[in-house]
Write a protein that holds these residues in place. Structure first.
Motif, PDB file in Angstrom:
ATOM      1  N   UNK A 134       0.852  -1.186   0.000  1.00 26.69           N
ATOM      2  CA  UNK A 134       0.000   0.000   0.000  1.00 26.69           C
ATOM      3  C   UNK A 134       0.891   1.240   0.000  1.00 26.69           C
ATOM      4  N   UNK A 135       0.332   2.337  -0.527  1.00 33.05           N
ATOM      5  CA  UNK A 135       1.159   3.514  -0.758  1.00 33.05           C
ATOM      6  C   UNK A 135       0.283   4.760  -0.720  1.00 33.05           C
ATOM      7  N   UNK A 136       0.832   5.847  -0.229  1.00 32.92           N
ATOM      8  CA  UNK A 136       0.140   7.133  -0.314  1.00 32.92           C
ATOM      9  C   UNK A 136       0.268   7.629  -1.755  1.00 32.92           C
ATOM     10  N   UNK A 137      -0.863   7.771  -2.457  1.00 29.30           N
ATOM     11  CA  UNK A 137      -0.815   8.019  -3.896  1.00 29.30           C
ATOM     12  C   UNK A 137      -1.064   9.481  -4.279  1.00 29.30           C
ATOM     13  N   UNK A 138      -1.102  10.364  -3.296  1.00 31.13           N
ATOM     14  CA  UNK A 138      -1.143  11.794  -3.588  1.00 31.13           C
ATOM     15  C   UNK A 138      -2.314  12.196  -4.453  1.00 31.13           C
ATOM     16  N   UNK A 152      -0.891  11.620 -11.873  1.00 23.46           N
ATOM     17  CA  UNK A 152       0.260  11.399 -11.014  1.00 23.46           C
ATOM     18  C   UNK A 152       0.042  12.096  -9.697  1.00 23.46           C
ATOM     19  N   UNK A 153       0.880  11.792  -8.730  1.00 28.09           N
ATOM     20  CA  UNK A 153       0.733  12.475  -7.455  1.00 28.09           C
ATOM     21  C   UNK A 153       1.912  12.251  -6.538  1.00 28.09           C
ATOM     22  N   UNK A 154       2.128  13.191  -5.640  1.00 29.58           N
ATOM     23  CA  UNK A 154       3.145  13.020  -4.615  1.00 29.58           C
ATOM     24  C   UNK A 154       2.603  13.501  -3.276  1.00 29.58           C
ATOM     25  N   UNK A 155       3.199  12.987  -2.233  1.00 28.06           N
ATOM     26  CA  UNK A 155       3.061  13.523  -0.887  1.00 28.06           C
ATOM     27  C   UNK A 155       4.476  13.702  -0.373  1.00 28.06           C
ATOM     28  N   UNK A 156       4.629  14.097   0.877  1.00 29.41           N
ATOM     29  CA  UNK A 156       5.983  14.173   1.423  1.00 29.41           C
ATOM     30  C   UNK A 156       6.591  12.772   1.414  1.00 29.41           C
ATOM     31  N   UNK A 157       7.547  12.556   0.525  1.00 32.50           N
ATOM     32  CA  UNK A 157       8.281  11.303   0.479  1.00 32.50           C
ATOM     33  C   UNK A 157       7.803  10.281  -0.531  1.00 32.50           C
ATOM     34  N   UNK A 168       5.709   9.023  -4.197  1.00 30.14           N
ATOM     35  CA  UNK A 168       5.227   9.411  -5.517  1.00 30.14           C
ATOM     36  C   UNK A 168       4.590   8.235  -6.233  1.00 30.14           C
ATOM     37  N   UNK A 169       3.622   8.531  -7.092  1.00 34.83           N
ATOM     38  CA  UNK A 169       2.908   7.506  -7.845  1.00 34.83           C
ATOM     39  C   UNK A 169       2.496   8.069  -9.200  1.00 34.83           C
ATOM     40  N   UNK A 170       2.517   7.229 -10.213  1.00 43.61           N
ATOM     41  CA  UNK A 170       1.973   7.582 -11.524  1.00 43.61           C
ATOM     42  C   UNK A 170       1.149   6.410 -12.018  1.00 43.61           C
ATOM     43  N   UNK A 171      -0.090   6.676 -12.424  1.00 38.80           N
ATOM     44  CA  UNK A 171      -0.962   5.631 -12.949  1.00 38.80           C
ATOM     45  C   UNK A 171      -1.555   6.104 -14.269  1.00 38.80           C
ATOM     46  N   UNK A 172      -1.263   5.367 -15.339  1.00 39.28           N
ATOM     47  CA  UNK A 172      -1.723   5.744 -16.673  1.00 39.28           C
ATOM     48  C   UNK A 172      -2.317   4.527 -17.377  1.00 39.28           C
ATOM     49  N   UNK A 173      -3.418   4.756 -18.098  1.00 40.07           N
ATOM     50  CA  UNK A 173      -4.105   3.711 -18.848  1.00 40.07           C
ATOM     51  C   UNK A 173      -4.307   4.184 -20.280  1.00 40.07           C
ATOM     52  N   UNK A 174      -3.971   3.333 -21.248  1.00 43.07           N
ATOM     53  CA  UNK A 174      -4.140   3.718 -22.646  1.00 43.07           C
ATOM     54  C   UNK A 174      -5.613   3.928 -22.965  1.00 43.07           C
ATOM     55  N   UNK A 175      -5.898   4.805 -23.907  1.00 48.14           N
ATOM     56  CA  UNK A 175      -7.264   5.203 -24.223  1.00 48.14           C
ATOM     57  C   UNK A 175      -8.157   4.006 -24.537  1.00 48.14           C
TER      58      UNK A 175
END
Length: 395
Positions: free
Chosen positions: A63-67, A322-327, A329-336
């Motif tokens: 699990x991760x903080x996804x900003x 995409x998103x960040x918090x203190x410390x 980062x996450x990027x989630x992308x889906x093709x059209x």
């Protein structure tokens, strides 16, 4: 954005993905983990450590903080209520929340302008965190207030008040807009005002549970429950060695950027969203209508209603956030077309030191991440020049 860009079909290449991920770790990232999908194929991988002190490894299912990926969930919840007639997309926020955005300004700013960051409302963060007051002049900022506010419980209306009281950054509806978390805290208040249910609870019921995301939730305290990585903030070399901010009260961003998730859940969510299973196809079309917005890095990006596109040469058009918090980062992308998906998490932020002019210097992590994104999105590791690594600042 050309949706007809020719897409080269590339099945998942486990060796290339593992190599690209290891390269991110070798470039200086403590830990990185991801899930990549191509149709029915699924690849999950991880490289590096979740704890630099103990050497505990990262794993793909953490699990991760996804900003700011939270913003897509919040936007979807608003659009669901637009579909039922409970919210008007082009109705003024002053109609709903006149005390929070009073007068002519409240009458001029619509719900749509909040979702796509064209409201002209300033970012509250430099006002809530005194050591960041000089932002975007990075050299004149400092990390001290990050520690001061580690366990601070912010009231969202106080934060909104800071953003509303600050000088406007543009005229309502004007472009380019300016990315501002104030907009999404207002959307959270809007959701509660219209439904009588706190935004986080409403988004959980109508979006997270509807999508069947078992490991996605808003935090109910400063801890991340379940298996997770520590997350390390460097603040452009001013915190050396980088400091662990995995224990943090996330009320400073709330429905704008506080969500906890896994890479598998994010891929499932964006896959369902782009398939029209979270909001109606007409709402999805609205989400994909973009305007120019200045990101917190000072770059002009295309931004829709909680979604932004990325054009990948040979890979087509991807949508996500995409998103960040203190410390973290996450990027989630889906093709059209929904077939190819990528969600990547990293556990270090602001690794670039500043040059003499106060601008972030290039770092090997930048190129390694761009290469990983390209392999993940279209299986082509060679050319990283046209792949952008979007890392919104603290959002």
């Amino acid at each position: 954005m050309n949706e007809r860009t020719r897409v080269v079909q590339n099945p998942l290449d486990a060796v290339a993905l593992e190599t690209a991920m290891e390269n991110v770790h070798r470039a200086g990232m403590p830990g990185v983990f991801a899930e990549v999908r191509d149709g029915d194929q699924v690849w999950r991988g991880a490289a590096g450590v979740a704890d630099v002190a103990t050497g505990r490894p990262v794993t793909a299912g953490m699990r991760h903080r996804v900003g700011s990926i939270t913003k897509t969930f919040t936007a979807a919840a608003v659009l669901q209520l637009v579909e039922t007639g409970q919210i008007g997309l082009d109705t003024s926020i002053g109609h709903y929340l006149p005390r929070l955005v009073p007068g002519d300004r409240g009458d001029a700013i619509t719900v749509r302008m909040l979702i796509n960051h064209t409201s002209g409302l300033a970012e509250y963060l430099p006002h809530a965190y005194p050591s960041l007051k000089a932002f975007p002049s990075l050299a004149d900022t400092g990390p001290e207030s990050m520690d001061d506010h580690r366990l601070t419980r912010f009231d969202p209306t106080d934060l909104i008040g800071m953003g509303v009281a600050a000088p406007a950054v543009g005229a309502p509806g004007g472009t380019p807009g300016l990315y501002s978390n104030t907009n999404y805290l207002l959307l959270g208040q809007l959701l509660e005002h219209v439904t009588g249910t706190p935004a986080e609870k409403l988004i959980t019921r109508n979006v997270i549970d509807r999508a069947g995301l078992p490991d996605t939730r808003f935090p109910d305290g400063p801890q991340v429950q379940g298996p997770h990585s520590r997350i390390y903030e460097a603040w452009f070399g001013m915190i050396d060695p980088p400091r662990d901010y995995s224990l943090y009260d996330m009320s400073w961003v709330g429905p704008s950027a506080s969500l906890i998730s896994t890479m598998a859940d994010l891929n499932r969510f964006f896959g369902m969203l782009l398939a029209g299973e979270i909001v109606a196809p007409s709402s999805l079309a609205q989400m994909r209508h973009t305007v120019p917005v200045i990101s917190q890095e000072g770059k002009v990006i295309d931004y829709g209603l909680g979604l932004h596109p990325m054009e990948v040469p040979g890979g087509g058009t991807f949508w996500g956030h995409g998103g960040t918090v203190w410390g973290g980062g996450t990027l989630s992308m889906t093709r059209a077309d929904g077939r190819r998906q990528m969600s990547v998490a990293i556990n270090l932020q602001r690794w670039n030191r500043l040059d003499a002019s106060g601008k972030p210097q290039p770092h090997p992590i930048d190129d390694a991440l761009a290469a990983l994104y390209r392999v993940a999105m279209c299986g082509q590791p060679a050319d990283t020049r046209n792949v952008v690594s979007p890392r919104p600042r603290a959002s």
